[in-house]
Write a protein that holds these residues in place. Structure first.
Motif, PDB file in Angstrom:
ATOM      1  N   LEU A  81       0.828  -1.203   0.000  1.00 55.72           N
ATOM      2  CA  LEU A  81       0.000   0.000   0.000  1.00 55.72           C
ATOM      3  C   LEU A  81       0.862   1.252   0.000  1.00 55.72           C
ATOM      4  CD1 LEU A  81      -2.898   1.245   0.339  1.00 55.72           C
ATOM      5  CD2 LEU A  81      -2.504   1.102   2.821  1.00 55.72           C
ATOM      6  N   ASP A  82       0.601   2.163  -0.955  1.00 55.64           N
ATOM      7  CA  ASP A  82       1.291   3.455  -0.925  1.00 55.64           C
ATOM      8  C   ASP A  82       0.998   4.157   0.395  1.00 55.64           C
ATOM      9  OD1 ASP A  82       2.409   3.128  -3.393  1.00 55.64           O
ATOM     10  OD2 ASP A  82       1.280   4.732  -4.386  1.00 55.64           O
ATOM     11  N   LYS A  83       1.997   4.878   0.919  1.00 52.95           N
ATOM     12  CA  LYS A  83       1.846   5.515   2.224  1.00 52.95           C
ATOM     13  C   LYS A  83       0.769   6.586   2.234  1.00 52.95           C
ATOM     14  CE  LYS A  83       6.570   4.729   3.881  1.00 52.95           C
ATOM     15  NZ  LYS A  83       7.828   5.358   4.330  1.00 52.95           N
ATOM     16  N   GLU A  84       0.704   7.366   1.167  1.00 56.83           N
ATOM     17  CA  GLU A  84      -0.204   8.501   1.162  1.00 56.83           C
ATOM     18  C   GLU A  84      -1.436   8.223   0.312  1.00 56.83           C
ATOM     19  OE1 GLU A  84       0.269  11.029   3.074  1.00 56.83           O
ATOM     20  OE2 GLU A  84       2.275  10.420   3.720  1.00 56.83           O
ATOM     21  N   ALA A  85      -2.582   8.673   0.791  1.00 58.78           N
ATOM     22  CA  ALA A  85      -3.811   8.604   0.003  1.00 58.78           C
ATOM     23  C   ALA A  85      -3.811   9.728  -1.024  1.00 58.78           C
ATOM     24  CB  ALA A  85      -5.025   8.721   0.915  1.00 58.78           C
ATOM     25  N   ILE A  86      -4.521   9.511  -2.124  1.00 53.78           N
ATOM     26  CA  ILE A  86      -4.712  10.553  -3.124  1.00 53.78           C
ATOM     27  C   ILE A  86      -5.949  11.354  -2.733  1.00 53.78           C
ATOM     28  CG2 ILE A  86      -5.198  11.033  -5.550  1.00 53.78           C
ATOM     29  CD1 ILE A  86      -3.745   8.434  -6.250  1.00 53.78           C
ATOM     30  N   ARG A 119      -6.743   5.057  -2.747  1.00 55.22           N
ATOM     31  CA  ARG A 119      -5.497   4.404  -2.355  1.00 55.22           C
ATOM     32  C   ARG A 119      -4.940   3.601  -3.522  1.00 55.22           C
ATOM     33  NH1 ARG A 119      -4.402   4.699   3.125  1.00 55.22           N
ATOM     34  NH2 ARG A 119      -2.285   4.483   2.313  1.00 55.22           N
ATOM     35  N   VAL A 120      -3.630   3.424  -3.485  1.00 53.01           N
ATOM     36  CA  VAL A 120      -2.912   2.708  -4.544  1.00 53.01           C
ATOM     37  C   VAL A 120      -2.220   1.502  -3.917  1.00 53.01           C
ATOM     38  CG1 VAL A 120      -1.130   2.862  -6.325  1.00 53.01           C
ATOM     39  CG2 VAL A 120      -2.528   4.877  -5.772  1.00 53.01           C
ATOM     40  N   ILE A 121      -2.454   0.320  -4.491  1.00 54.95           N
ATOM     41  CA  ILE A 121      -1.883  -0.919  -3.984  1.00 54.95           C
ATOM     42  C   ILE A 121      -1.096  -1.591  -5.101  1.00 54.95           C
ATOM     43  CG2 ILE A 121      -2.379  -3.149  -2.882  1.00 54.95           C
ATOM     44  CD1 ILE A 121      -5.194  -1.874  -2.201  1.00 54.95           C
ATOM     45  N   THR A 164      -1.308  -3.079 -10.674  1.00 55.92           N
ATOM     46  CA  THR A 164      -1.636  -1.944  -9.807  1.00 55.92           C
ATOM     47  C   THR A 164      -3.135  -1.961  -9.528  1.00 55.92           C
ATOM     48  OG1 THR A 164       0.149  -0.621 -10.780  1.00 55.92           O
ATOM     49  CG2 THR A 164      -1.535   0.550  -9.523  1.00 55.92           C
ATOM     50  N   LEU A 165      -3.486  -1.928  -8.266  1.00 57.24           N
ATOM     51  CA  LEU A 165      -4.884  -1.925  -7.841  1.00 57.24           C
ATOM     52  C   LEU A 165      -5.211  -0.540  -7.284  1.00 57.24           C
ATOM     53  CD1 LEU A 165      -7.501  -3.604  -7.297  1.00 57.24           C
ATOM     54  CD2 LEU A 165      -6.556  -4.068  -5.014  1.00 57.24           C
ATOM     55  N   LEU A 166      -6.207   0.107  -7.850  1.00 59.43           N
ATOM     56  CA  LEU A 166      -6.667   1.418  -7.392  1.00 59.43           C
ATOM     57  C   LEU A 166      -8.024   1.234  -6.732  1.00 59.43           C
ATOM     58  CD1 LEU A 166      -5.844   3.446 -10.647  1.00 59.43           C
ATOM     59  CD2 LEU A 166      -4.344   2.966  -8.698  1.00 59.43           C
ATOM     60  N   VAL A 167      -8.192   1.800  -5.543  1.00 56.76           N
ATOM     61  CA  VAL A 167      -9.446   1.609  -4.801  1.00 56.76           C
ATOM     62  C   VAL A 167      -9.959   2.940  -4.271  1.00 56.76           C
ATOM     63  CG1 VAL A 167      -8.955  -0.775  -4.124  1.00 56.76           C
ATOM     64  CG2 VAL A 167      -8.169   1.099  -2.663  1.00 56.76           C
ATOM     65  N   THR A 168     -11.284   3.049  -4.176  1.00 53.85           N
ATOM     66  CA  THR A 168     -11.881   4.177  -3.453  1.00 53.85           C
ATOM     67  C   THR A 168     -11.614   3.964  -1.961  1.00 53.85           C
ATOM     68  OG1 THR A 168     -14.000   3.011  -3.330  1.00 53.85           O
ATOM     69  CG2 THR A 168     -13.692   4.563  -5.156  1.00 53.85           C
ATOM     70  N   HIS A 169     -11.541   5.059  -1.235  1.00 54.14           N
ATOM     71  CA  HIS A 169     -11.217   4.979   0.199  1.00 54.14           C
ATOM     72  C   HIS A 169     -12.098   5.995   0.918  1.00 54.14           C
ATOM     73  CE1 HIS A 169      -8.492   3.913   3.529  1.00 54.14           C
ATOM     74  NE2 HIS A 169      -8.530   5.195   3.870  1.00 54.14           N
ATOM     75  N   GLY A 170     -13.385   5.647   1.066  1.00 52.03           N
ATOM     76  CA  GLY A 170     -14.276   6.588   1.731  1.00 52.03           C
ATOM     77  C   GLY A 170     -15.740   6.377   1.434  1.00 52.03           C
ATOM     78  N   LEU A 171     -16.077   5.532   0.461  1.00 61.35           N
ATOM     79  CA  LEU A 171     -17.485   5.238   0.225  1.00 61.35           C
ATOM     80  C   LEU A 171     -18.084   4.454   1.389  1.00 61.35           C
ATOM     81  CD1 LEU A 171     -17.410   4.320  -3.579  1.00 61.35           C
ATOM     82  CD2 LEU A 171     -18.211   6.445  -2.526  1.00 61.35           C
ATOM     83  N   SER A 172     -17.215   3.844   2.217  1.00 58.75           N
ATOM     84  CA  SER A 172     -17.684   3.139   3.413  1.00 58.75           C
ATOM     85  C   SER A 172     -17.416   3.931   4.690  1.00 58.75           C
ATOM     86  CB  SER A 172     -17.031   1.758   3.512  1.00 58.75           C
ATOM     87  OG  SER A 172     -15.618   1.857   3.613  1.00 58.75           O
ATOM     88  N   ASP A 173     -17.122   5.239   4.544  1.00 55.86           N
ATOM     89  CA  ASP A 173     -17.024   6.103   5.724  1.00 55.86           C
ATOM     90  C   ASP A 173     -18.371   6.188   6.428  1.00 55.86           C
ATOM     91  OD1 ASP A 173     -14.407   6.923   5.933  1.00 55.86           O
ATOM     92  OD2 ASP A 173     -14.665   8.725   4.726  1.00 55.86           O
ATOM     93  N   PRO A 174     -18.385   6.388   7.754  1.00 53.62           N
ATOM     94  CA  PRO A 174     -19.640   6.690   8.436  1.00 53.62           C
ATOM     95  C   PRO A 174     -20.240   7.995   7.895  1.00 53.62           C
ATOM     96  CG  PRO A 174     -17.932   6.101  10.009  1.00 53.62           C
ATOM     97  CD  PRO A 174     -17.250   6.263   8.691  1.00 53.62           C
ATOM     98  N   PHE A 175     -21.563   8.083   7.886  1.00 53.39           N
ATOM     99  CA  PHE A 175     -22.218   9.313   7.425  1.00 53.39           C
ATOM    100  C   PHE A 175     -21.918  10.440   8.406  1.00 53.39           C
ATOM    101  CE2 PHE A 175     -24.891   6.091   5.329  1.00 53.39           C
ATOM    102  CZ  PHE A 175     -24.848   6.582   4.025  1.00 53.39           C
ATOM    103  N   ILE A 176     -21.277  11.481   7.899  1.00 52.40           N
ATOM    104  CA  ILE A 176     -20.829  12.563   8.772  1.00 52.40           C
ATOM    105  C   ILE A 176     -22.008  13.338   9.351  1.00 52.40           C
ATOM    106  CG2 ILE A 176     -20.633  14.338   6.973  1.00 52.40           C
ATOM    107  CD1 ILE A 176     -18.173  13.657   9.854  1.00 52.40           C
ATOM    108  N   GLU A 188       2.748   5.479 -15.348  1.00 49.09           N
ATOM    109  CA  GLU A 188       3.784   6.448 -14.975  1.00 49.09           C
ATOM    110  C   GLU A 188       3.261   7.448 -13.953  1.00 49.09           C
ATOM    111  OE1 GLU A 188       5.562   8.315 -18.318  1.00 49.09           O
ATOM    112  OE2 GLU A 188       6.187   6.430 -19.275  1.00 49.09           O
ATOM    113  N   SER A 189       2.064   7.917 -14.173  1.00 46.12           N
ATOM    114  CA  SER A 189       1.435   8.877 -13.252  1.00 46.12           C
ATOM    115  C   SER A 189       0.051   8.365 -12.912  1.00 46.12           C
ATOM    116  CB  SER A 189       1.355  10.268 -13.881  1.00 46.12           C
ATOM    117  OG  SER A 189       0.591  11.142 -13.074  1.00 46.12           O
ATOM    118  N   ILE A 190      -0.139   7.961 -11.672  1.00 42.02           N
ATOM    119  CA  ILE A 190      -1.420   7.375 -11.276  1.00 42.02           C
ATOM    120  C   ILE A 190      -2.574   8.333 -11.521  1.00 42.02           C
ATOM    121  CG2 ILE A 190      -2.763   6.496  -9.335  1.00 42.02           C
ATOM    122  CD1 ILE A 190      -0.624   4.568 -10.159  1.00 42.02           C
TER     123      ILE A 190
END
Length: 416
Positions: free
Chosen positions: A228-233, A250-252, A259-271, A293-295
């Motif tokens: 897993l890349d350290k930083e989220a996009i 996130r980038v895995i 390379t696996l690209l995933v959403t990171h927040g569609l399963s966040d709690p409703f704010i 070369e450039s995600i």
């Protein structure tokens, strides 16, 4: 009696101003490491330092290097610091490209541990789970900083311990610079009452706790799939349609150069509800075996963004995803020609099962479905339109039988 203190920073909105490059060089033309001037320690430099111009414009008395909190000041400004804070600074003469006037690099040599966590709007610390052991215990983020002036002692200018990008000055220095009419600096007070109420602080703390629980669970799932890349996009503009209003990615990096690209927040709690939940109960994933070369400018990432926008905006789409396979079309602008239909669209098949990706993963608030995105060629879309739901199932079966499964790449031949 304690005094007032101020965050000293650069006024980047002055019209037609210059900007200094954060790559100072020595007399031999070798680039100096700027982190040397952020440690709060004296630095030994042989010879004269040259500061290149990043953006030409009006010369200022006070500037920070672009991208680095290192002050470069006119000699008359340096004289103020030499008089009022002789034990807190190291004055290093420099040459600024195109300037005959004398300039000085202001190296702040005092570090004070004085950030008031309780009075600041929000503070986050680096933890072991963040994968950067050298930073554990330091601040990851400080918003709305407040300091405890009783811990400052006799310091007149200093960096804050654990958050070294900040430069704090006393009221005496602020007043002296303002009386001189120094161009370039801005000041924000870091003493006195917080700008937010206790109720707002409690709300932010609860939000952070919910976010952190969701982030930790997702990161655990992502790390089980590869590196897993350290930083989220993070995009410049956040989306109000995502449950937690955090549009993250996130980038895995996986085996065989995938390379696996995933959403990171569609399963966040409703704010808006401020209670534990899995948000929409899903995250999206697109995987490719093509080098990127450039995600952020790659076609798989654009595809993921566009599908995620539709999923986040439309409950009907989310309900169909929960039922199984689902196909849809998104804009083909900027996408590879082989994927774009005559109508300028790109088709995808969502929910194709994978032997290498889980269909679900667990969080403290419930299970989250991981939905794969499979890019389709135009003939495959035509097959779907002709055969409907049976066509979706047949396409998915053929992809699995071919060994491609959910993998998205620029295939030369359709599977139908």
């Amino acid at each position: 009696m304690t005094g007032r203190y101020f965050d000293l920073f650069d006024d980047v909105y002055i019209p037609d101003r210059w900007h200094l490059l954060d790559q100072p060089v020595d007399e031999q033309g070798q680039e100096l490491r700027t982190w040397l001037f952020r440690r709060g320690e004296p630095v030994h430099i042989e010879g004269r330092i040259r500061i290149p111009i990043y953006v030409p414009g009006e010369a200022l008395d006070f500037s920070l290097m672009a991208g680095a909190p290192i002050p470069v000041v006119h000699a008359r400004v340096a004289a103020v610091f030499a008089e009022l804070a002789p034990d807190d600074v190291q004055l290093i003469p420099v040459e600024v490209d195109g300037q005959s006037e004398p300039y000085v690099l202001l190296n702040i040599t005092r570090v004070v541990k004085c950030i008031d966590d309780e009075k600041s709007d929000e503070v986050l610390y680096w933890g072991p789970e963040d994968g950067q052991p050298e930073k554990v215990g330091q601040y990851q983020s400080v918003i709305g900083m407040r300091i405890d002036p009783t811990k400052v002692g006799d310091a007149q200018v200093f960096r804050t311990w654990g958050w070294s990008g900040t430069i704090i000055v006393s009221e005496s220095i602020k007043n002296a610079l303002e009386r001189m009419g120094v161009t370039g600096p801005k000041f924000t007070e870091v003493t006195g009452p917080s700008a937010i109420s206790e109720e707002e602080r409690a709300y932010s703390r609860k939000c952070r706790e919910l976010y952190e629980s969701a982030d930790t669970a997702r990161d655990t799932a992502w790390r089980s799939l590869g590196t897993l890349d350290k930083e989220a996009i993070t995009p410049i503009a956040m989306s109000s349609s995502w449950p937690g209003r955090r549009e993250l990615w996130r980038v895995i990096h996986r085996a065989s150069g995938r390379t696996l690209l995933v959403t990171h927040g569609l399963s966040d709690p409703f704010i808006t509800r401020l209670e534990p939940s899995v948000g929409f109960g899903l995250e999206l994933a697109v995987e490719t075996d093509q080098p990127l070369e450039s995600i952020e400018t790659s076609w798989p990432f654009m595809l993921l963004e566009r599908v995620a926008a539709e999923v986040a905006a439309h409950e009907r789409v989310r309900e169909r995803l929960k039922a199984g396979l689902f196909s849809m079309e998104v804009s083909g602008e900027g996408m590879p020609e082989s994927l774009v239909t005559s109508d300028g669209r790109v088709a995808v098949l969502l929910g194709v099962e994978s032997r290498t990706l889980p269909s679900h993963f667990s969080t403290p608030f419930g299970d989250v479905r991981l939905v794969t995105i499979k890019a389709l060629l135009p003939p495959e879309l035509a097959y779907l339109l002709e055969h409907g739901a049976k066509g979706q199932s047949e396409l998915a079966r053929r992809f699995v039988a071919s060994g491609e499964e959910h993998l998205s790449h620029l295939r030369q031949r359709a599977i139908v």
